[in-house]
Write an enzyme that holds these catalytic residues in place. Structure first.
Site, mmCIF file in Angstrom:
data_model
loop_
_atom_site.group_PDB
_atom_site.id
_atom_site.type_symbol
_atom_site.label_atom_id
_atom_site.label_comp_id
_atom_site.label_asym_id
_atom_site.label_seq_id
_atom_site.Cartn_x
_atom_site.Cartn_y
_atom_site.Cartn_z
ATOM 1 C CG ASP A 1 47.521 -14.597 -43.651
ATOM 2 O OD1 ASP A 1 47.446 -13.291 -43.785
ATOM 3 O OD2 ASP A 1 47.355 -15.115 -42.480
ATOM 4 C CB CYS B 1 49.848 -9.830 -45.473
ATOM 5 S SG CYS B 1 49.642 -9.150 -47.225
ATOM 6 C CG HIS C 1 53.460 -10.191 -49.091
ATOM 7 N ND1 HIS C 1 52.738 -10.739 -48.074
ATOM 8 C CD2 HIS C 1 54.504 -9.886 -48.571
ATOM 9 C CE1 HIS C 1 53.554 -10.998 -46.852
ATOM 10 N NE2 HIS C 1 54.700 -10.653 -47.259
#
Length: 275
Positions: free
Chosen positions: A49, A52, A262
């Site tokens: 999400d 992160c 990410h």
């Protein structure tokens, strides 16, 4: 509760599973993972999400913590929200966990609770000597959503506090790190109030951390964040440090990213053979 940092998996195995094709990108990723595998044996996937970057950094910091950082020990640490709100009225527009802030007194109480929780968790985990127990304590914390997301609010608030300090230092002619100029050179964050409205309030909700905010996080935690940026394999940006010229006594938290959006966590450092 679901663990937000998945159990470890062999890094070579993980890469083989994720990057099978023969495209230039897949080849570069495999080479990147191969290079990381010389240093780390496993990888843990982090829930993807918009928290992160905070999640991966905090998890790494706590899982290797052996003492409470000095900035967490200071007596006025828990007074930060009250002190800052008394100076900067606009902080009452701080957005707390999916909901807009309430009255000034309530917001300072709430953030104070998050800061106390951060100190308490950091202290408890750093006092655990057995590495297996320490890891279990981290896993337990990162499968408790209520506590976990409260800790991210604490980190975001510390980032705001650090940004205000750097902004004021620069205005008063004191030297500041280069990233601080870049942070406030953006049209969307020319001062800390804009930074809060346009960036920090959105982290975790509609956006993650941008590159320059990784520096801010590193300064707020007084940690060097070392990132293997796999898509940069073969360039001098493959291993990027935030900040670039870290303080010698800052501990290091290592992350992996394939795209700067990410972040995952490399674990189990390989024993380097000493010649």
């Amino acid at each position: 509760y679901k663990l937000s940092v998945a159990p470890e998996i062999d890094i070579v195995e993980y890469c083989r599973r994720e990057w099978r094709g023969n495209t230039p990108v897949a080849k570069r990723m495999r080479k990147g993972y191969e290079a990381v595998a010389h240093k780390f044996a496993s990888i843990r996937r982090v829930r993807g999400d918009n928290y992160c970057a905070l999640r991966a950094t905090l998890f790494q910091a706590l899982s290797q913590a052996t003492q409470l950082p000095s900035w967490l020990q200071s007596e006025d640490f828990t007074m930060l929200p009250e002190n800052m709100l008394s100076k900067y009225d606009w902080i009452k527009e701080w957005q707390l966990k999916e909901k807009m802030a309430r009255k000034m007194g309530e917001i300072s109480d709430e953030i104070r609770e998050y800061l106390i929780l951060l100190r308490e968790k950091w202290k408890n985990i750093s006092e655990i000597e057995d590495p297996v127990e320490k890891q279990e304590a981290c896993d337990k914390l990162f499968s408790n959503e209520e506590e976990e997301y409260s800790l991210y609010e604490a980190l975001k608030f510390l980032m705001l506090n650090t940004a205000i300090r750097l902004y004021n230092d620069d205005k008063n002619g004191r030297s500041v790190p280069v990233f601080s100029w870049l942070l406030f050179a953006r049209d969307t964050s020319s001062n800390p109030c804009q930074l809060m409205h346009n960036h920090l309030n959105h982290i975790g909700h509609s956006g993650g951390l941008e590159q320059v905010e990784m520096f801010l996080l590193a300064y707020a935690l007084q940690y060097t964040i070392q990132v293997y940026r796999l898509y940069k394999y073969g360039t001098d940006e493959f291993i990027t440090l935030y900040p670039n010229d870290p303080e010698e006594d800052w501990p290091v938290a290592t992350l992996i990213t394939e795209d700067d959006r990410h972040y995952n966590i490399p674990v189990r450092m390989c024993q380097e053979t000493v010649l």
